[in-house]
Write a protein that holds these residues in place. Structure first.
Motif, short mmCIF file in Angstrom:
data_model
loop_
_atom_site.label_atom_id
_atom_site.label_comp_id
_atom_site.label_asym_id
_atom_site.label_seq_id
_atom_site.Cartn_x
_atom_site.Cartn_y
_atom_site.Cartn_z
N ASP A 111 -27.32 53.69 48.31
CA ASP A 111 -28.52 53.18 47.67
C ASP A 111 -28.61 53.78 46.27
N SER A 112 -28.65 52.95 45.24
CA SER A 112 -28.63 53.47 43.88
C SER A 112 -29.92 54.20 43.50
N ALA A 113 -30.96 54.09 44.32
CA ALA A 113 -32.19 54.84 44.09
C ALA A 113 -32.20 56.14 44.89
N THR A 114 -31.07 56.48 45.50
CA THR A 114 -30.94 57.71 46.27
C THR A 114 -29.88 58.60 45.65
N VAL A 115 -30.18 59.88 45.55
CA VAL A 115 -29.18 60.86 45.13
C VAL A 115 -28.82 61.69 46.36
N TYR A 116 -27.60 62.19 46.39
CA TYR A 116 -27.09 62.84 47.61
C TYR A 116 -26.79 64.31 47.33
N SER A 117 -27.39 65.16 48.16
CA SER A 117 -27.20 66.60 47.98
C SER A 117 -26.30 67.17 49.06
N VAL A 118 -25.73 68.31 48.77
CA VAL A 118 -24.85 69.00 49.71
C VAL A 118 -25.21 70.48 49.72
N ASN A 119 -24.90 71.14 50.82
CA ASN A 119 -25.03 72.59 50.88
C ASN A 119 -23.77 73.22 50.31
N ARG A 120 -23.95 74.21 49.43
CA ARG A 120 -22.81 74.88 48.84
C ARG A 120 -22.63 76.25 49.49
N LEU A 121 -21.44 76.48 50.02
CA LEU A 121 -21.09 77.75 50.67
C LEU A 121 -20.23 78.56 49.70
N ASN A 122 -20.75 79.71 49.30
CA ASN A 122 -20.10 80.51 48.27
C ASN A 122 -19.20 81.59 48.85
N ASN A 123 -18.08 81.79 48.18
CA ASN A 123 -17.10 82.78 48.61
C ASN A 123 -17.06 83.92 47.59
N TYR A 124 -17.23 85.15 48.08
CA TYR A 124 -17.15 86.33 47.23
C TYR A 124 -15.99 87.20 47.69
N CYS A 125 -14.96 87.30 46.86
CA CYS A 125 -13.80 88.15 47.15
C CYS A 125 -13.21 87.87 48.53
N GLY A 126 -13.12 86.60 48.88
CA GLY A 126 -12.50 86.21 50.13
C GLY A 126 -13.45 86.10 51.31
N ASP A 137 -28.00 76.91 49.36
CA ASP A 137 -27.69 76.60 47.95
C ASP A 137 -27.49 75.10 47.75
N ALA A 138 -28.46 74.29 48.20
CA ALA A 138 -28.35 72.83 48.15
C ALA A 138 -28.28 72.33 46.71
N ARG A 139 -27.35 71.43 46.44
CA ARG A 139 -27.17 70.86 45.10
C ARG A 139 -26.95 69.35 45.20
N VAL A 140 -27.59 68.60 44.31
CA VAL A 140 -27.30 67.16 44.21
C VAL A 140 -25.98 67.02 43.47
N ARG A 141 -25.01 66.33 44.08
CA ARG A 141 -23.69 66.20 43.47
C ARG A 141 -23.18 64.76 43.44
N LEU A 142 -23.92 63.83 44.03
CA LEU A 142 -23.50 62.44 44.03
C LEU A 142 -24.68 61.56 43.67
N TRP A 143 -24.50 60.73 42.64
CA TRP A 143 -25.59 59.84 42.22
C TRP A 143 -25.02 58.65 41.47
N HIS A 144 -25.83 57.60 41.37
CA HIS A 144 -25.45 56.44 40.55
C HIS A 144 -25.53 56.87 39.09
N LYS A 145 -24.52 56.57 38.31
CA LYS A 145 -24.43 57.15 36.97
C LYS A 145 -25.54 56.71 36.02
N ASP A 146 -26.28 55.66 36.37
CA ASP A 146 -27.40 55.22 35.52
C ASP A 146 -28.69 55.97 35.83
N VAL A 147 -28.68 56.84 36.82
CA VAL A 147 -29.91 57.45 37.31
C VAL A 147 -30.23 58.79 36.66
#
Length: 264
Positions: A111-126, A137-147
């Motif tokens: 849906d072009s009126a929806t943006v999609y977020s993901v949880n980011r899992l961070n790695n520190y020194c392995g 650490d939820a981040r929006v990383r997928l969206w319609h480029k006009d939005v």
């Protein structure tokens, strides 16, 4: 905007900015295989093997002088030829579960009126860090480029030009953030300076007492309230460095507040 179901409209352009990322970029590109219909890499002058790795992977590799985080990412997004932008950093990679989520999403339609977020899992020194305020650490990383476009000097954020809904995708975005304590400390100093500059430009003030109290609260919040102690020694180091970042940020902000240019 409305929901699109045409197969062509479901294609994804993965967009990445790089500079000297030979340690990470291959892993990132491998995780995108079969998910992204196009990969655009905008490089600001790598001197290592980044370009060779990208070219061997068959991605679109473009040179562009560094313009700041937001502007560099916006330029990279402007090169996307497909309607959907999947924005990744070079030191990130899709987990198998996140790959599956993206593939299902492409099949079901977006849906072009929806943006999609993901949880980011961070790695520190392995070590994967699941507390310290680092996860989910939820981040929006997928969206319609006009939005949306990127905005901000540091810790850039998406600015939307229309009302949007946020949907969460299953699976983690794996972030190989720091390989050594030295790398972590160096970047905290850099980010603190940028954050202080941004806060000063916005007219923010801090008291002398605040400079000393805020770091202590940051450590207590992340180590105790957010369970940093559960991540062992790495959790302790991360929480101490977060407190140090807070001190550096506000110490530099106070210094800027009291500079001759500020008190005229």
């Amino acid at each position: 905007m409305h929901s699109e179901s045409n197969t062509d409209m479901e294609k994804i352009s993965a967009v990445i900015i790089t500079q000297d990322e030979e340690r990470n970029i291959g892993r990132c590109l491998e995780s995108l295989h079969g998910v992204a219909d196009e990969v655009v890499v905008v490089d600001s002058g790598s001197k290592d093997g980044t370009e060779a790795i990208c070219c061997a992977a068959g991605v679109r590799f473009v040179h562009h002088d560094w313009a700041g985080y937001s502007e560099q990412k916006n330029y990279a997004n402007s090169l996307a030829t497909h309607p959907w932008v999947l924005s990744l950093d070079a030191d990130e990679a899709l987990s198998p579960e996140l790959r599956d989520s993206l593939l299902r999403l492409k099949e079901q339609g977006m849906d072009s009126a929806t943006v999609y977020s993901v949880n980011r899992l961070n790695n520190y020194c392995g070590q994967w860090i699941r507390h310290c305020g680092w996860y989910p650490d939820a981040r929006v990383r997928l969206w319609h480029k006009d939005v949306a476009v990127w905005d901000g000097l540091v810790h850039e954020e998406l600015r939307y030009n229309m009302p949007v809904k946020v949907a969460k995708l299953k699976g983690d975005l794996l972030h190989y953030s720091f390989y050594s304590f030295e790398d972590y400390a160096r970047r905290q100093v850099h980010y603190a300076a940028l954050a202080a500059s941004k806060a000063h430009a916005a007219g923010k003030k801090v008291s002398a007492l605040g400079v000393w109290l805020r770091p202590g609260w940051t450590f207590f919040r992340n180590y105790v309230l957010k369970g940093g102690f559960l991540d062992g020694h790495a959790g302790y180091v991360i929480c101490r460095m977060s407190a140090f970042y807070t001190f550096m940020k506000y110490a530099q902000l106070r210094e800027s507040n009291h500079s001759p240019a500020s008190v005229r």
